[in-house]
Design a protein around this motif. Structure first.
Motif, PDB file in Angstrom:
ATOM      1  N   ARG A 121      41.646  81.292  34.088  1.00  0.00           N
ATOM      2  CA  ARG A 121      41.002  80.331  35.084  1.00  0.00           C
ATOM      3  C   ARG A 121      40.827  81.089  36.417  1.00  0.00           C
ATOM      4  NH1 ARG A 121      42.280  77.242  39.266  1.00  0.00           N
ATOM      5  NH2 ARG A 121      44.565  78.055  39.452  1.00  0.00           N
ATOM      6  N   LEU A 122      41.657  81.758  36.945  1.00  0.00           N
ATOM      7  CA  LEU A 122      41.467  82.393  38.187  1.00  0.00           C
ATOM      8  C   LEU A 122      40.257  83.477  38.090  1.00  0.00           C
ATOM      9  CD1 LEU A 122      45.143  83.270  39.366  1.00  0.00           C
ATOM     10  CD2 LEU A 122      43.559  81.425  40.247  1.00  0.00           C
ATOM     11  N   VAL A 123      40.108  84.131  36.905  1.00  0.00           N
ATOM     12  CA  VAL A 123      39.080  85.044  36.864  1.00  0.00           C
ATOM     13  C   VAL A 123      37.647  84.238  36.976  1.00  0.00           C
ATOM     14  CG1 VAL A 123      38.086  86.895  35.426  1.00  0.00           C
ATOM     15  CG2 VAL A 123      40.325  86.983  35.437  1.00  0.00           C
TER      16      VAL A 123
ATOM     17  N   ASP B 121      47.278  88.260  45.832  1.00  0.00           N
ATOM     18  CA  ASP B 121      48.801  88.071  45.774  1.00  0.00           C
ATOM     19  C   ASP B 121      49.316  86.779  45.408  1.00  0.00           C
ATOM     20  OD1 ASP B 121      49.113  90.614  45.991  1.00  0.00           O
ATOM     21  OD2 ASP B 121      49.674  90.392  48.223  1.00  0.00           O
ATOM     22  N   LEU B 122      48.720  86.095  44.495  1.00  0.00           N
ATOM     23  CA  LEU B 122      49.003  84.724  43.920  1.00  0.00           C
ATOM     24  C   LEU B 122      49.960  84.795  42.479  1.00  0.00           C
ATOM     25  CD1 LEU B 122      48.558  81.499  43.743  1.00  0.00           C
ATOM     26  CD2 LEU B 122      46.999  81.836  42.240  1.00  0.00           C
ATOM     27  N   ASP B 123      51.294  84.411  42.738  1.00  0.00           N
ATOM     28  CA  ASP B 123      52.178  84.285  41.713  1.00  0.00           C
ATOM     29  C   ASP B 123      51.923  83.212  40.686  1.00  0.00           C
ATOM     30  OD1 ASP B 123      52.943  86.476  43.109  1.00  0.00           O
ATOM     31  OD2 ASP B 123      54.918  85.623  43.727  1.00  0.00           O
ATOM     32  N   ILE B 124      51.938  83.639  39.484  1.00  0.00           N
ATOM     33  CA  ILE B 124      51.959  82.791  38.587  1.00  0.00           C
ATOM     34  C   ILE B 124      53.107  82.870  37.262  1.00  0.00           C
ATOM     35  CG2 ILE B 124      49.421  82.246  38.275  1.00  0.00           C
ATOM     36  CD1 ILE B 124      49.138  84.216  36.088  1.00  0.00           C
ATOM     37  N   PRO B 125      53.654  81.912  36.925  1.00  0.00           N
ATOM     38  CA  PRO B 125      55.025  81.993  36.176  1.00  0.00           C
ATOM     39  C   PRO B 125      54.663  82.449  34.821  1.00  0.00           C
ATOM     40  CG  PRO B 125      54.242  79.555  36.331  1.00  0.00           C
ATOM     41  CD  PRO B 125      53.374  80.414  37.189  1.00  0.00           C
TER      42      PRO B 125
ATOM     43  N   ARG C 282      51.577  88.734  39.038  1.00  0.00           N
ATOM     44  CA  ARG C 282      51.074  88.614  40.445  1.00  0.00           C
ATOM     45  C   ARG C 282      49.563  88.719  40.455  1.00  0.00           C
ATOM     46  NH1 ARG C 282      54.678  90.431  45.202  1.00  0.00           N
ATOM     47  NH2 ARG C 282      55.529  88.400  44.747  1.00  0.00           N
ATOM     48  N   ILE C 283      48.665  87.895  40.710  1.00  0.00           N
ATOM     49  CA  ILE C 283      47.176  88.155  40.848  1.00  0.00           C
ATOM     50  C   ILE C 283      46.545  88.387  41.918  1.00  0.00           C
ATOM     51  CG2 ILE C 283      45.110  87.292  39.426  1.00  0.00           C
ATOM     52  CD1 ILE C 283      47.708  87.797  37.676  1.00  0.00           C
TER      53      ILE C 283
ATOM     54  N   LYS D 179      49.886  92.400  38.115  1.00  0.00           N
ATOM     55  CA  LYS D 179      51.245  93.122  38.192  1.00  0.00           C
ATOM     56  C   LYS D 179      52.409  92.206  37.652  1.00  0.00           C
ATOM     57  CE  LYS D 179      54.204  95.260  41.989  1.00  0.00           C
ATOM     58  NZ  LYS D 179      54.411  95.399  43.275  1.00  0.00           N
ATOM     59  N   ASP D 180      53.243  92.952  36.682  1.00  0.00           N
ATOM     60  CA  ASP D 180      54.337  92.230  36.346  1.00  0.00           C
ATOM     61  C   ASP D 180      55.385  92.213  37.350  1.00  0.00           C
ATOM     62  OD1 ASP D 180      56.655  91.618  34.987  1.00  0.00           O
ATOM     63  OD2 ASP D 180      56.695  93.279  33.783  1.00  0.00           O
ATOM     64  N   ILE D 181      55.996  90.919  37.804  1.00  0.00           N
ATOM     65  CA  ILE D 181      56.828  90.764  38.893  1.00  0.00           C
ATOM     66  C   ILE D 181      58.208  90.289  38.233  1.00  0.00           C
ATOM     67  CG2 ILE D 181      55.358  90.535  40.682  1.00  0.00           C
ATOM     68  CD1 ILE D 181      55.523  87.443  40.647  1.00  0.00           C
TER      69      ILE D 181
END
Length: 340
Positions: free
Chosen positions: A42-44, A56-60, A72-73, A93-95
């Motif tokens: 959806r973000l892309v 730096d938007l974090d998604i669960p 983290r996108i 990024k794997d956070i």
């Protein structure tokens, strides 16, 4: 990962491919991305169609993804040297470690503030409770000199029992709220674990619970408080036992992780076949007074967290309803020169 304007990836590195769930040499279009990781897709798509970018938007964790980790996108426009937009660059990024550290920090902050509050309340309760207990015993001795019926004796027995239960709760609150004051020394973790399992052997037999203990570490010695660690192990095992309403099993293992480096740790794993814990409750199980058990005080696992933290260790939990619960406790081992 880079995408062209029609939403097809044209460059993807190994880590990006692994997190999305495609081969490193493969490609993926928007439909495939939405299917594998909907929120990322959806973000892309939002960046491609609306030129609306995120940083730096974090998604669960995505339960439908092959690799269930929080991400983290960031998205940016992909430009030619002329400045013409030809696609979107996506950084993934794997956070997992960041989220774990943040969770530990939040838990520690809650425990610190609640511990201070709890200690004050417990001290205020302890003194009048001791006075009630003393006066009840004096009253009992006077009354029972002249009254011999069974009902009166039973009333006094219930009162003593309930005062004892209140005292136990207050003692648990105080144990949770104060840091360990016991002198440190070399602790044989394997020996403490085996003694704790032996203490609960009768209870497990009564409830038809099998316990499989595997101690893989030849020598797992750390510097700490033996009594406190036994209390932590006991609470974890009791939690496992109480999670089973019928016959079940508990697997306990002790090993050494981290090789021979500075991160060398004793690693205790306790896996039960009990009722499991809902995802919404996982972050709260170490909070004081949080419990789903009838008659529970909600302090057992809070005390575990406090004791493990006092030993500079970590405790992690994974669980799902109906699939049991797994506790992993890691405790830094003492360096040989310290033990010497």
């Amino acid at each position: 990962v880079t995408f062209d304007l029609v939403g097809r990836s044209n460059l993807i590195n190994r880590s990006g491919a692994q997190l999305i769930g495609v081969p490193p040499t493969g490609a993926i279009d928007m439909a495939g991305l939405l299917n594998k990781r909907y929120e990322l897709g959806r973000l892309v798509g939002q960046a491609l169609s609306d030129e609306s970018y995120v940083q730096d938007l974090d998604i669960p964790e995505d339960e439908t993804a092959e690799i269930k980790v929080p991400l983290r996108i960031s998205t940016f426009p992909l430009l030619e040297t002329s400045g013409r937009r030809i696609g979107v660059i996506t950084l993934i990024k794997d956070i997992t470690e960041v989220v774990s550290l943040e969770r530990e920090l939040r838990t520690a902050e809650r425990l610190t503030s609640l511990g201070t509050l709890s200690a004050g309340i417990a001290h205020e309760i302890k003194n009048p409770l001791s006075a009630i207990d003393l006066n009840l015993r004096l009253l009992e001795s006077e009354v029972l000199e002249n009254v011999h019926d069974g009902d009166t004796k039973e009333y006094f027995r219930i009162l003593r029992e309930e005062i004892g239960r209140l005292n136990a709760i207050v003692d648990n609150v105080l144990r949770f709220s104060r840091p360990s004051s016991a002198p440190g020394g070399p602790v044989d973790v394997a020996g403490i674990l085996q003694r704790t399992v032996d203490l609960l052997a009768h209870t497990c037999r009564e409830r038809a619970i099998s316990v499989d203990v595997r101690i893989e570490a030849d020598s797992c010695v750390l510097w700490g408080d033996a009594s406190g660690l036994q209390q932590a192990f006991l609470n974890i095992l009791l939690n496992a036992i109480q999670s089973m309403h019928e016959a079940g099993s508990i697997r306990v293992s002790l090993d050494i992780s981290g090789g021979d480096g500075p991160d060398r740790s004793c690693e205790l794993t306790v896996q039960d076949s009990g009722c499991g814990i809902h995802a919404r409750d996982i972050e709260r199980i170490f909070d004081p007074f949080f419990t789903n058990k009838s008659g529970g005080t909600g302090l057992g696992l809070s005390i575990v967290h406090r004791i493990v933290s006092d030993h500079k260790g970590t405790v992690q939990v994974s669980s799902a309803p109906g699939k049991g619960t797994r506790f992993v406790v890691r405790l830094p081992m003492a360096a040989q020169e310290v033990l010497s």
